[in-house]
Design a protein around this motif. Structure first.
Motif, PDB file in Angstrom:
ATOM      1  N   ALA A 209      22.642 -10.518 -15.127  1.00 50.64           N
ATOM      2  CA  ALA A 209      21.669 -10.741 -14.054  1.00 50.64           C
ATOM      3  C   ALA A 209      21.374  -9.471 -13.264  1.00 50.64           C
ATOM      4  CB  ALA A 209      22.174 -11.830 -13.108  1.00 50.64           C
ATOM      5  N   ILE A 210      22.214  -8.449 -13.424  1.00 47.95           N
ATOM      6  CA  ILE A 210      22.013  -7.187 -12.699  1.00 47.95           C
ATOM      7  C   ILE A 210      21.070  -6.310 -13.523  1.00 47.95           C
ATOM      8  CG2 ILE A 210      23.097  -5.159 -11.697  1.00 47.95           C
ATOM      9  CD1 ILE A 210      25.655  -6.760 -11.409  1.00 47.95           C
ATOM     10  N   THR A 211      19.810  -6.251 -13.121  1.00 48.19           N
ATOM     11  CA  THR A 211      18.791  -5.487 -13.829  1.00 48.19           C
ATOM     12  C   THR A 211      18.734  -4.053 -13.307  1.00 48.19           C
ATOM     13  OG1 THR A 211      17.083  -6.094 -12.242  1.00 48.19           O
ATOM     14  CG2 THR A 211      17.436  -7.596 -14.109  1.00 48.19           C
ATOM     15  N   ALA A 212      17.991  -3.203 -14.027  1.00 44.46           N
ATOM     16  CA  ALA A 212      17.848  -1.815 -13.605  1.00 44.46           C
ATOM     17  C   ALA A 212      17.190  -1.721 -12.233  1.00 44.46           C
ATOM     18  CB  ALA A 212      17.034  -1.045 -14.637  1.00 44.46           C
ATOM     19  N   ALA A 213      16.179  -2.561 -12.006  1.00 41.94           N
ATOM     20  CA  ALA A 213      15.510  -2.555 -10.697  1.00 41.94           C
ATOM     21  C   ALA A 213      16.473  -2.979  -9.597  1.00 41.94           C
ATOM     22  CB  ALA A 213      14.296  -3.480 -10.727  1.00 41.94           C
ATOM     23  N   LEU A 214      17.311  -3.966  -9.884  1.00 44.04           N
ATOM     24  CA  LEU A 214      18.273  -4.441  -8.899  1.00 44.04           C
ATOM     25  C   LEU A 214      19.320  -3.369  -8.602  1.00 44.04           C
ATOM     26  CD1 LEU A 214      19.030  -6.887  -7.179  1.00 44.04           C
ATOM     27  CD2 LEU A 214      20.475  -7.679  -9.063  1.00 44.04           C
ATOM     28  N   ILE A 215      19.717  -2.621  -9.614  1.00 47.77           N
ATOM     29  CA  ILE A 215      20.679  -1.535  -9.424  1.00 47.77           C
ATOM     30  C   ILE A 215      20.135  -0.519  -8.431  1.00 47.77           C
ATOM     31  CG2 ILE A 215      21.692   0.485 -10.562  1.00 47.77           C
ATOM     32  CD1 ILE A 215      22.049  -1.320 -13.054  1.00 47.77           C
ATOM     33  N   ASP A 216      18.895  -0.064  -8.642  1.00 48.74           N
ATOM     34  CA  ASP A 216      18.298   0.928  -7.746  1.00 48.74           C
ATOM     35  C   ASP A 216      18.146   0.380  -6.332  1.00 48.74           C
ATOM     36  OD1 ASP A 216      18.123   2.855  -9.702  1.00 48.74           O
ATOM     37  OD2 ASP A 216      16.077   2.347 -10.271  1.00 48.74           O
ATOM     38  N   GLU A 217      17.726  -0.884  -6.241  1.00 49.74           N
ATOM     39  CA  GLU A 217      17.517  -1.493  -4.925  1.00 49.74           C
ATOM     40  C   GLU A 217      18.824  -1.598  -4.146  1.00 49.74           C
ATOM     41  OE1 GLU A 217      16.623  -5.965  -3.248  1.00 49.74           O
ATOM     42  OE2 GLU A 217      15.594  -5.341  -5.085  1.00 49.74           O
ATOM     43  N   ARG A 218      19.869  -2.087  -4.814  1.00 52.21           N
ATOM     44  CA  ARG A 218      21.145  -2.267  -4.127  1.00 52.21           C
ATOM     45  C   ARG A 218      21.789  -0.934  -3.772  1.00 52.21           C
ATOM     46  NH1 ARG A 218      24.147  -7.501  -6.954  1.00 52.21           N
ATOM     47  NH2 ARG A 218      22.587  -9.049  -6.285  1.00 52.21           N
ATOM     48  N   ALA A 219      21.688   0.036  -4.660  1.00 50.70           N
ATOM     49  CA  ALA A 219      22.278   1.344  -4.376  1.00 50.70           C
ATOM     50  C   ALA A 219      21.595   1.983  -3.171  1.00 50.70           C
ATOM     51  CB  ALA A 219      22.169   2.244  -5.599  1.00 50.70           C
ATOM     52  N   HIS A 220      20.271   1.974  -3.156  1.00 49.82           N
ATOM     53  CA  HIS A 220      19.543   2.589  -2.046  1.00 49.82           C
ATOM     54  C   HIS A 220      19.833   1.866  -0.738  1.00 49.82           C
ATOM     55  CE1 HIS A 220      16.122   3.432   0.633  1.00 49.82           C
ATOM     56  NE2 HIS A 220      16.139   4.623   0.065  1.00 49.82           N
ATOM     57  N   SER A 221      19.825   0.534  -0.772  1.00 49.57           N
ATOM     58  CA  SER A 221      20.073  -0.244   0.443  1.00 49.57           C
ATOM     59  C   SER A 221      21.474   0.014   0.987  1.00 49.57           C
ATOM     60  CB  SER A 221      19.886  -1.733   0.152  1.00 49.57           C
ATOM     61  OG  SER A 221      20.226  -2.515   1.272  1.00 49.57           O
ATOM     62  N   ALA A 222      22.462   0.046   0.107  1.00 46.65           N
ATOM     63  CA  ALA A 222      23.844   0.249   0.548  1.00 46.65           C
ATOM     64  C   ALA A 222      24.015   1.618   1.199  1.00 46.65           C
ATOM     65  CB  ALA A 222      24.797   0.104  -0.631  1.00 46.65           C
ATOM     66  N   ILE A 223      23.443   2.656   0.603  1.00 41.61           N
ATOM     67  CA  ILE A 223      23.631   3.995   1.142  1.00 41.61           C
ATOM     68  C   ILE A 223      22.838   4.175   2.435  1.00 41.61           C
ATOM     69  CG2 ILE A 223      23.466   6.453   0.664  1.00 41.61           C
ATOM     70  CD1 ILE A 223      25.631   4.737  -0.895  1.00 41.61           C
ATOM     71  N   GLN A 224      21.696   3.507   2.557  1.00 36.68           N
ATOM     72  CA  GLN A 224      20.976   3.556   3.829  1.00 36.68           C
ATOM     73  C   GLN A 224      21.797   2.898   4.942  1.00 36.68           C
ATOM     74  OE1 GLN A 224      17.687   5.009   4.593  1.00 36.68           O
ATOM     75  NE2 GLN A 224      18.871   4.811   6.480  1.00 36.68           N
ATOM     76  N   GLN A 225      22.420   1.764   4.623  1.00 35.45           N
ATOM     77  CA  GLN A 225      23.281   1.104   5.610  1.00 35.45           C
ATOM     78  C   GLN A 225      24.500   1.958   5.939  1.00 35.45           C
ATOM     79  OE1 GLN A 225      23.889  -3.303   5.021  1.00 35.45           O
ATOM     80  NE2 GLN A 225      22.665  -2.910   3.174  1.00 35.45           N
TER      81      GLN A 225
END
Length: 313
Positions: free
Chosen positions: A99-115
């Protein structure tokens, strides 16, 4: 250069890798290495230390008039590097979760590092309180600057404050790597999941162990070789240790734990208590207690005994 007969060794190592990958469900890995880099994370932590304390842990030629430029430039580089390492961790997770797609990987990584970036001012405030606690709690400390650049407990806490935020943001592998860097450099082993309040002071530090689910309040002080560990590891139906259980101590505000003390299990050490050196504890301690080793004593017809005295101060 001497020639060695290595063909059989190469083949045997290949077979060993295949057996391991088959057992770990890794035969379908898509090409290159999909794991975070210890070396890259070490460089990023150095950058983050400079961002947090530019005039003390930044470059030698930095002047205050250039502080903001340096912090902005260095933070941008550190966050980009950290985001790439976060993507690697999410790709690693994706191996076992379709269920973890390439788009989801980029989204979660960016969101986590912004937080994570948004938490840096709070991390700086917590570390300032840790430094002050060390300076005020150690008569040998000559200045807060000495504490910051010399004390292994502060070095470990810089790593922990960074690692803990990454752990909270579902990046436990990055967090663990950063925590283990401090462990290898200081001998202080703090799991990134441990919750540690402001004004935490580790004096000397070597051999301190703080487990994943430990919760420490404010202005807690511990000395070398203190263990806040688990008493037992409950197993699942297959005999494997169950993950994520609360199994480490809760230490309330203003507690002092002296060298060599071992506190195991989900017990609570009450506010304002003092735990003496080499004490072994597996039960709750009321607030404002003074726990010390009992002196060995011999009574008529009785062998020497030892244990813990619990004196309410």
């Amino acid at each position: 250069m001497a020639a060695f007969d290595i063909d059989d060794i190469v083949s045997s190592l290949h077979a060993a890798r295949l057996r391991w990958r088959d057992g770990q469900r890794r035969l379908l890995e898509p090409g290159g290495r999909d794991l975070p880099s210890r070396e890259r994370l070490a460089d990023i932590v150095v950058q983050l230390k400079g961002v947090l304390f530019p005039m003390r842990l930044g470059p030698l030629d930095l002047h205050q008039q250039g502080e903001n430029y340096y912090v902005g430039h260095t933070l941008t580089s550190a966050l980009n590097g950290l985001a790439e390492q976060a993507r690697l961790e999410w790709r690693y997770k994706a191996r076992h979760d379709a269920a973890i797609t390439a788009a989801l990987i980029d989204e979660r990584a960016h969101s986590a590092i912004q937080q994570f970036a948004a938490k840096l001012p709070q991390i700086r405030d917590l570390l300032d309180q840790d430094v002050l606690a060390a300076y005020q709690g150690d008569p040998a400390a000559g200045s807060v600057d000495e504490v910051l650049i010399c004390y292994p407990g502060i070095h470990a806490m810089i790593h922990h404050r960074i690692a803990h935020e990454l752990y909270r943001l579902e990046l436990p592998l990055l967090a663990r790597i950063i925590a283990e860097q401090a462990h290898s450099e200081t001998g202080i082993d703090i799991h990134p999941g441990a919750q540690i309040g402001a004004g935490f002071f580790i004096d000397h530090g070597t051999g301190v162990v703080i487990g994943e689910t430990a919760i420490l309040g404010q202005r807690v002080r511990v000395y070398q070789a203190v263990t806040l560990g688990a008493k037992r590891f409950p197993a699942d139906d297959d005999g494997h240790p169950r993950k994520g259980l609360a199994r480490h101590p809760i230490v309330e505000d203003n507690v002092v734990i002296y060298a060599g003390a071992t506190i195991l299990g989900r017990v609570t050490i009450g506010e304002g208590s003092v735990i003496g050196g080499n004490v072994w504890l597996t039960q709750d301690v009321p607030p404002f207690s003074n726990i010390t080793q009992a002196r060995s004593r011999t009574e008529a017809g009785s062998p020497p005994v030892s244990g813990c005295d619990n004196e309410r101060s």
